[in-house]
Design an enzyme around this catalytic site. Structure first.
Site, mmCIF file in Angstrom:
data_model
loop_
_atom_site.group_PDB
_atom_site.id
_atom_site.type_symbol
_atom_site.label_atom_id
_atom_site.label_comp_id
_atom_site.label_asym_id
_atom_site.label_seq_id
_atom_site.Cartn_x
_atom_site.Cartn_y
_atom_site.Cartn_z
ATOM 1 N N ARG A 33 0.776 -1.213 0.346
ATOM 2 C CA ARG A 33 -0.318 -0.024 -0.260
ATOM 3 C C ARG A 33 0.787 1.139 0.082
ATOM 4 O O ARG A 33 0.534 2.919 -0.508
ATOM 5 C CB ARG A 33 -1.165 -0.043 1.029
ATOM 6 C CG ARG A 33 -2.266 -0.553 1.133
ATOM 7 C CD ARG A 33 -2.205 -0.750 2.291
ATOM 8 N NE ARG A 33 -3.667 -2.273 2.279
ATOM 9 C CZ ARG A 33 -4.681 -2.253 1.993
ATOM 10 N NH1 ARG A 33 -5.549 -1.560 0.939
ATOM 11 N NH2 ARG A 33 -5.664 -3.519 2.196
ATOM 12 N N TYR A 50 11.722 -4.052 7.044
ATOM 13 C CA TYR A 50 11.604 -4.681 7.123
ATOM 14 C C TYR A 50 12.636 -6.000 7.019
ATOM 15 O O TYR A 50 12.812 -6.898 8.419
ATOM 16 C CB TYR A 50 10.200 -5.496 6.950
ATOM 17 C CG TYR A 50 8.517 -4.707 6.969
ATOM 18 C CD1 TYR A 50 8.400 -5.385 7.972
ATOM 19 C CD2 TYR A 50 8.849 -3.946 5.901
ATOM 20 C CE1 TYR A 50 6.958 -4.480 8.148
ATOM 21 C CE2 TYR A 50 7.217 -3.293 6.348
ATOM 22 C CZ TYR A 50 6.324 -3.669 7.102
ATOM 23 O OH TYR A 50 5.636 -3.174 7.924
ATOM 24 N N LYS A 107 0.076 -16.731 9.757
ATOM 25 C CA LYS A 107 0.159 -17.768 11.286
ATOM 26 C C LYS A 107 -0.411 -17.304 12.561
ATOM 27 O O LYS A 107 -0.438 -16.845 13.105
ATOM 28 C CB LYS A 107 1.646 -17.968 11.338
ATOM 29 C CG LYS A 107 2.669 -18.832 10.375
ATOM 30 C CD LYS A 107 3.793 -19.267 11.174
ATOM 31 C CE LYS A 107 4.527 -20.024 10.041
ATOM 32 N NZ LYS A 107 5.958 -19.990 10.446
ATOM 33 N N SER A 139 11.145 -20.983 9.700
ATOM 34 C CA SER A 139 11.934 -20.647 8.405
ATOM 35 C C SER A 139 11.666 -18.590 9.193
ATOM 36 O O SER A 139 10.415 -17.960 8.991
ATOM 37 C CB SER A 139 11.163 -20.565 7.313
ATOM 38 O OG SER A 139 9.772 -20.503 7.906
ATOM 39 N N LYS A 193 1.627 -22.845 17.782
ATOM 40 C CA LYS A 193 3.526 -21.506 18.154
ATOM 41 C C LYS A 193 4.139 -21.004 18.878
ATOM 42 O O LYS A 193 4.116 -20.233 19.577
ATOM 43 C CB LYS A 193 4.473 -23.283 17.341
ATOM 44 C CG LYS A 193 4.376 -22.273 16.092
ATOM 45 C CD LYS A 193 5.520 -21.146 15.779
ATOM 46 C CE LYS A 193 4.918 -20.733 14.603
ATOM 47 N NZ LYS A 193 5.942 -19.043 14.521
ATOM 48 N N ASP A 246 8.923 -25.567 13.779
ATOM 49 C CA ASP A 246 9.274 -23.754 13.612
ATOM 50 C C ASP A 246 8.742 -23.707 15.365
ATOM 51 O O ASP A 246 8.882 -22.920 15.519
ATOM 52 C CB ASP A 246 6.963 -24.243 13.567
ATOM 53 C CG ASP A 246 6.969 -22.409 13.216
ATOM 54 O OD1 ASP A 246 7.893 -21.926 13.069
ATOM 55 O OD2 ASP A 246 6.078 -22.230 12.029
#
Length: 347
Positions: A33, A50, A107, A139, A193, A246
């Site tokens: 955006r 990021y 997630k 990951s 998790k 994970d």
């Protein structure tokens, strides 16, 4: 001309997955955006908000025009935060058609409805939930974008869709992809998790040591299996990449936003202070809120999630939460889920 894949949105994980796709020779368009972020990605080939240390492939193009992003694409990879998933998919709907491969890598749950992300996606796009693919597993975006060895799983009830996603992302040099038909289990494992990772960070912040952390991770996994089995997941999925894999990486690394948030809570910071110091979404916080409602809905005990809820939303002392967990009535370690559910999956 190489095939086009579109990634929504340009957060850390979306950018890292776009990098994998570009390394695989695909034409990658990332939708964001922010015009400032788009300009930076196109001109500087960076996404410093990021992934500050990453230099992105010139194969990656960014745009704020969703119609242009979706034009001619073979597959769409949705990596929106759980709270934004419905709105992003609503925006996407005019440009989506059923021939596109739809993959998500988010997630979490939709907090109000307690729905998994594949359900939200199917409702908004009008596609079959069984055709949606989820990508999950141990990951960190910071490691993937550096091309460090990583292994993930893609899951769908549609074996052809899972295989197609595997083919898109598989990179023999550093990104290995397995398939799984248990969409529900992989989604639940990836979301649940994060709660345990929050707890692990809190234990570390309190300075309670390795024994306490090992116990929390082990009993946390049992909690994940218990609720997962009640919601239709294969318990064995939780022993794989989306579950134990994970959980290990998210609960033990400073790359993990959930671990960092829990660590700060353990050091005495309030939830408001924690959130003010993070510039990215901490999915485990919203998931803890959803998990408490899920435990009530399915009548499943989730003591770790319950105590974390008290810390996050009722200002309970983290030490008190740990003491409460330690003081619970004696249990049999194998009381993980209903026996008939276990027998069902092993028959």
């Amino acid at each position: 001309m190489s095939e086009k894949v579109t990634v929504l949105v340009a957060g850390s994980w979306g950018t890292a997955l776009a990098s994998v796709l570009a390394d695989n020779g695909l034409q990658v368009t990332v939708w964001a955006r922010s015009e400032e972020q788009v300009a930076e990605m196109n001109q500087q080939h960076t996404n410093t908000k990021y992934l500050p240390d990453a230099v992105l492939s010139t194969q990656i193009t960014a745009t704020s025009d969703l119609a242009a992003a979706m034009d001619g694409t073979k597959a769409v990879v949705i990596v929106a935060p759980s709270k934004a998933m419905r709105q992003v998919c609503s925006d996407l709907k005019p440009y989506y058609h059923p021939d596109m491969l739809c993959i998500h890598a988010t997630k979490g749950f939709e907090t109000k409805t307690l729905k998994r992300m594949s359900t939200v996606i199917s409702e908004e796009l009008g596609c079959l939930e069984s055709d949606v693919v989820v990508l999950s597993g141990p990951s960190h975006a910071e490691e993937v974008v550096k091309r460090l060895p990583t292994t993930v799983v893609v899951a769908s009830h549609n074996a052809k869709a899972a295989a197609a996603a595997q083919s898109l992302f598989m990179n023999e040099d550093y990104f290995r992809v397995y398939t799984n038909l248990d969409l529900v289990g992989v989604e639940l494992a990836g979301a649940l998790k994060n709660i345990i990772a929050l707890g692990a960070g809190m234990v570390d912040g309190l300075g309670f040591g390795d024994n306490a952390k090992a116990a929390l991770l082990t009993r946390g996994l049992a909690e994940m299996v218990r609720v997962g089995s009640e919601m239709g997941a294969n318990p064995l999925t939780f022993s794989g990449l989306a579950g134990i894999g994970d959980l290990m990486v998210t609960a033990s690394s400073q790359h993990s936003r959930n671990w960092r948030a829990g660590y700060m809570l353990g050091q005495g910071k309030s939830l408001d202070e924690v959130m003010a110091s993070m510039n990215m979404v901490v999915e485990g916080i919203r998931t803890t809120e959803a998990a408490r409602d899920i435990s009530l809905k399915y009548n499943v005990q989730m003591p770790i999630a319950e105590q974390l809820y008290h810390v996050l939303f009722e200002q309970s002392d983290p030490r008190t939460a740990v003491e409460t967990l330690m003081g619970r009535n004696p249990k049999n370690e194998m009381e993980v889920m209903k026996l008939e559910t276990w027998q069902q999956w092993h028959s």
